[in-house]
Design a protein around this motif. Structure first.
Motif, PDB file in Angstrom:
ATOM      1  N   GLU A   1      25.087  12.034 -42.567  1.00 36.82           N
ATOM      2  CA  GLU A   1      26.373  11.999 -43.257  1.00 36.82           C
ATOM      3  C   GLU A   1      27.310  12.941 -42.504  1.00 36.82           C
ATOM      4  N   PRO A   2      28.523  12.468 -42.106  1.00 35.57           N
ATOM      5  CA  PRO A   2      29.434  13.330 -41.369  1.00 35.57           C
ATOM      6  C   PRO A   2      29.676  14.646 -42.086  1.00 35.57           C
ATOM      7  N   GLY A   3      29.642  15.728 -41.312  1.00 38.85           N
ATOM      8  CA  GLY A   3      29.980  17.036 -41.857  1.00 38.85           C
ATOM      9  C   GLY A   3      28.840  17.764 -42.504  1.00 38.85           C
ATOM     10  N   THR A   4      27.616  17.153 -42.562  1.00 36.19           N
ATOM     11  CA  THR A   4      26.546  17.792 -43.316  1.00 36.19           C
ATOM     12  C   THR A   4      25.666  18.702 -42.472  1.00 36.19           C
ATOM     13  N   VAL A   5      25.888  18.768 -41.172  1.00 39.83           N
ATOM     14  CA  VAL A   5      25.146  19.718 -40.355  1.00 39.83           C
ATOM     15  C   VAL A   5      25.772  21.088 -40.542  1.00 39.83           C
ATOM     16  N   ARG A   6      24.952  22.070 -40.931  1.00 39.04           N
ATOM     17  CA  ARG A   6      25.492  23.383 -41.234  1.00 39.04           C
ATOM     18  C   ARG A   6      25.897  24.093 -39.952  1.00 39.04           C
ATOM     19  N   PRO A   7      27.177  24.423 -39.802  1.00 38.20           N
ATOM     20  CA  PRO A   7      27.662  25.089 -38.604  1.00 38.20           C
ATOM     21  C   PRO A   7      27.632  26.603 -38.760  1.00 38.20           C
ATOM     22  N   GLY A   8      27.975  27.303 -37.672  1.00 35.89           N
ATOM     23  CA  GLY A   8      28.030  28.760 -37.722  1.00 35.89           C
ATOM     24  C   GLY A   8      29.371  29.259 -37.197  1.00 35.89           C
ATOM     25  N   GLY A   9      29.642  30.576 -37.360  1.00 30.17           N
ATOM     26  CA  GLY A   9      30.841  31.193 -36.825  1.00 30.17           C
ATOM     27  C   GLY A   9      32.120  30.613 -37.382  1.00 30.17           C
ATOM     28  N   ARG A  10      33.090  30.386 -36.500  1.00 30.80           N
ATOM     29  CA  ARG A  10      34.384  29.865 -36.925  1.00 30.80           C
ATOM     30  C   ARG A  10      34.230  28.501 -37.590  1.00 30.80           C
ATOM     31  N   THR A  11      33.329  27.701 -37.055  1.00 25.02           N
ATOM     32  CA  THR A  11      33.109  26.379 -37.634  1.00 25.02           C
ATOM     33  C   THR A  11      32.664  26.494 -39.086  1.00 25.02           C
ATOM     34  N   ALA A  12      31.840  27.497 -39.385  1.00 23.80           N
ATOM     35  CA  ALA A  12      31.392  27.707 -40.762  1.00 23.80           C
ATOM     36  C   ALA A  12      32.564  28.088 -41.654  1.00 23.80           C
ATOM     37  N   ARG A  13      33.479  28.895 -41.120  1.00 19.58           N
ATOM     38  CA  ARG A  13      34.646  29.297 -41.913  1.00 19.58           C
ATOM     39  C   ARG A  13      35.555  28.108 -42.185  1.00 19.58           C
ATOM     40  N   VAL A  14      35.694  27.234 -41.201  1.00 21.19           N
ATOM     41  CA  VAL A  14      36.500  26.025 -41.384  1.00 21.19           C
ATOM     42  C   VAL A  14      35.861  25.146 -42.448  1.00 21.19           C
ATOM     43  N   ARG A  15      34.549  24.973 -42.359  1.00 19.43           N
ATOM     44  CA  ARG A  15      33.843  24.145 -43.350  1.00 19.43           C
ATOM     45  C   ARG A  15      34.020  24.717 -44.748  1.00 19.43           C
ATOM     46  N   ALA A  16      33.867  26.029 -44.862  1.00 25.20           N
ATOM     47  CA  ALA A  16      33.996  26.651 -46.183  1.00 25.20           C
ATOM     48  C   ALA A  16      35.397  26.455 -46.745  1.00 25.20           C
ATOM     49  N   ALA A  17      36.416  26.607 -45.906  1.00 26.48           N
ATOM     50  CA  ALA A  17      37.796  26.452 -46.365  1.00 26.48           C
ATOM     51  C   ALA A  17      38.077  25.017 -46.791  1.00 26.48           C
ATOM     52  N   VAL A  18      37.573  24.070 -46.016  1.00 28.78           N
ATOM     53  CA  VAL A  18      37.808  22.656 -46.322  1.00 28.78           C
ATOM     54  C   VAL A  18      37.071  22.263 -47.611  1.00 28.78           C
ATOM     55  N   LEU A  19      35.834  22.701 -47.767  1.00 27.63           N
ATOM     56  CA  LEU A  19      35.081  22.347 -48.968  1.00 27.63           C
ATOM     57  C   LEU A  19      35.684  22.985 -50.207  1.00 27.63           C
ATOM     58  N   ARG A  20      36.139  24.224 -50.094  1.00 25.84           N
ATOM     59  CA  ARG A  20      36.785  24.888 -51.233  1.00 25.84           C
ATOM     60  C   ARG A  20      38.051  24.140 -51.632  1.00 25.84           C
ATOM     61  N   THR A  21      38.826  23.736 -50.642  1.00 30.26           N
ATOM     62  CA  THR A  21      40.062  23.004 -50.920  1.00 30.26           C
ATOM     63  C   THR A  21      39.759  21.629 -51.493  1.00 30.26           C
ATOM     64  N   ALA A  22      38.759  20.964 -50.951  1.00 34.75           N
ATOM     65  CA  ALA A  22      38.378  19.644 -51.472  1.00 34.75           C
ATOM     66  C   ALA A  22      37.991  19.744 -52.938  1.00 34.75           C
ATOM     67  N   GLY A  23      37.237  20.778 -53.283  1.00 40.04           N
ATOM     68  CA  GLY A  23      36.866  20.978 -54.675  1.00 40.04           C
ATOM     69  C   GLY A  23      38.078  21.227 -55.554  1.00 40.04           C
ATOM     70  N   ASP A  24      39.027  22.025 -55.056  1.00 41.33           N
ATOM     71  CA  ASP A  24      40.247  22.296 -55.817  1.00 41.33           C
ATOM     72  C   ASP A  24      41.005  21.008 -56.121  1.00 41.33           C
ATOM     73  N   ILE A  25      41.128  20.150 -55.116  1.00 37.22           N
ATOM     74  CA  ILE A  25      41.888  18.911 -55.286  1.00 37.22           C
ATOM     75  C   ILE A  25      41.182  17.971 -56.255  1.00 37.22           C
ATOM     76  N   LEU A  26      39.859  17.894 -56.168  1.00 38.26           N
ATOM     77  CA  LEU A  26      39.114  17.045 -57.102  1.00 38.26           C
ATOM     78  C   LEU A  26      39.282  17.529 -58.538  1.00 38.26           C
TER      79      LEU A  26
END
Length: 206
Positions: free
Chosen positions: A10-35
């Motif tokens: 599933e796209p996006g489900t590989v757990r990244p590290g560093g800056r990529t992890a921060r981007v993922r966290a920000a996007v997921l938090r925002t996605a949850g807010d919008i839902l």
């Protein structure tokens, strides 16, 4: 150990590290807010990127679609869920599970997220698949409590542990989705006791 089936392909489900992890966290938090705010109908990747202050290209490249992002959000929610609690008895463990489910549904953010995703799953197959995988992870987390109860002689041999765990949460979700009323503590207690009584009676054998 978490069920790694949840992270397949599933796209996006590989757990990244560093800056990529921060981007993922920000996007997921925002996605949850919008839902929570708008439901699935108001969900748009471009809006997620704008509000998360992440490049739109990055979001589209990593998640590919709304359903890909929702799948990753569910994966993250499964990973963040509290581990099972072992009390020494099947009934105590099922009570702990019911309390956790009730708290999740009563939480203003988590409860709204589940309602939005469940609603979306009724008309979008990829979201439905992601939701099923989420519950596979959670049920697998708690099933050992029932298996240990069988080993201790509290439940009949052959009891389907996963079905017992599902029987605890089912009435709580049903109440929320059909009445809009968040289950209270007595509802959680009834759900745990009912599932335990049925399991003791052999309802879930075979």
């Amino acid at each position: 150990m978490r069920d790694k089936r949840f992270h397949r392909a599933e796209p996006g489900t590989v757990r990244p590290g560093g800056r990529t992890a921060r981007v993922r966290a920000a996007v997921l938090r925002t996605a949850g807010d919008i839902l929570v705010e708008q439901g699935f109908g108001g969900f748009d990747l471009a809006d997620v990127a704008r509000r998360a202050e992440v490049g739109k290209t990055t979001v589209y490249r990593r998640w590919g679609s709304v359903t890909g992002l929702v799948a990753d959000l569910l994966a993250d929610m499964a990973e963040q869920s509290l581990p099972r609690e072992e009390t020494g008895s099947v009934l105590g463990d099922l009570r702990a599970n019911a309390v956790l489910v009730r708290r999740t549904l009563a939480d203003p953010r988590q409860g709204a997220l589940f309602r939005a995703v469940i609603a979306a799953a009724t008309c979008d197959e990829r979201t439905a698949q992601a939701l099923r995988r989420f519950y596979e992870v959670r049920v697998a987390e708690w099933a050992p409590c029932v298996e240990q109860g069988v080993a201790r002689g509290e439940l009949p041999v052959g009891t389907d542990a996963e079905e017992v765990v599902r029987a605890v949460s089912a009435p709580l979700y049903h109440q929320l989705l059909t009445t809009g009323v968040v289950p209270d503590a007595p509802a959680a207690e009834r759900a745990a006791r009912a599932a335990h009584a049925a399991a003791v009676a052999g309802v879930y054998v075979g």
